[in-house]
Design a protein around this motif. Structure first.
Motif, short mmCIF file in Angstrom:
data_model
loop_
_atom_site.label_atom_id
_atom_site.label_comp_id
_atom_site.label_asym_id
_atom_site.label_seq_id
_atom_site.Cartn_x
_atom_site.Cartn_y
_atom_site.Cartn_z
N UNK A 71 -18.05 30.59 7.28
CA UNK A 71 -16.73 30.61 7.90
C UNK A 71 -15.87 31.63 7.16
N UNK A 72 -15.32 32.63 7.87
CA UNK A 72 -14.45 33.61 7.20
C UNK A 72 -13.32 32.90 6.45
N UNK A 73 -13.09 33.35 5.23
CA UNK A 73 -12.11 32.69 4.36
C UNK A 73 -10.89 33.58 4.12
N UNK A 74 -9.74 32.95 4.00
CA UNK A 74 -8.55 33.65 3.53
C UNK A 74 -8.75 33.90 2.05
N UNK A 75 -8.30 35.05 1.57
CA UNK A 75 -8.52 35.38 0.16
C UNK A 75 -7.20 35.67 -0.54
N UNK A 76 -7.26 35.52 -1.85
CA UNK A 76 -6.13 35.83 -2.70
C UNK A 76 -6.64 36.07 -4.11
N UNK A 77 -5.71 36.32 -4.99
CA UNK A 77 -6.06 36.60 -6.38
C UNK A 77 -5.34 35.59 -7.28
N UNK A 78 -6.03 35.12 -8.33
CA UNK A 78 -5.41 34.18 -9.25
C UNK A 78 -4.81 34.91 -10.45
N UNK A 79 -4.30 34.16 -11.41
CA UNK A 79 -3.66 34.75 -12.59
C UNK A 79 -4.64 35.48 -13.49
N UNK A 80 -5.94 35.21 -13.32
CA UNK A 80 -6.97 35.90 -14.11
C UNK A 80 -7.39 37.21 -13.43
#
Length: 125
Positions: A71-80
């Motif tokens: 299933x295509x996922x929404x992505x983002x970036x964390x503090x690392x």
């Protein structure tokens, strides 16, 4: 009463530190790893999304290729600086069955032409 307050604060501090240690597990090591949140999905709770934290450098990911169990996922970036992927519970409803431990697989392509596939489990109640 004063001792009870001190004990409560100490337990809260220990719980917070323990949570941070577990939350940052995905930021360590050379192999790609993931941490799934929530660890236990209670279907009656109204939780509408599953989030996967990884130690995969976000800037090395072709984000439109990231999927969770296809299933295509929404992505983002964390503090690392690492990849975080999110998918709606409804999109995985056919495999999220009460009383089961379900394997979730995070997949995608990297900018160097390779791909990744990392598994983790979630308990469903």
């Amino acid at each position: 009463m004063k001792n009870l307050t001190k004990l409560s604060l100490m337990l809260l501090l220990v719980g917070a530190v323990t949570g941070l240690v577990f939350a940052n597990q995905a930021c360590k090591g050379d192999d790609f790893t993931i941490m799934i949140s929530p660890r236990t999905l209670v279907l009656s709770s109204g939780c509408d999304a599953i989030t996967i934290h990884s130690n995969i450098p976000y800037n090395e990911v072709i984000t439109d290729t990231v999927a969770i169990n296809g299933v295509p996922a929404a992505t983002g970036v964390d503090d690392c600086g690492d990849l975080v992927a999110r998918v709606a519970v409804a999109d995985l409803a056919d495999i999220l069955l009460p009383g089961q431990t379900v394997t979730l697989t995070l997949t995608g392509d990297l900018t160097d032409g390779t791909s990744f596939e990392v598994d983790g489990t979630i308990n469903v109640k």
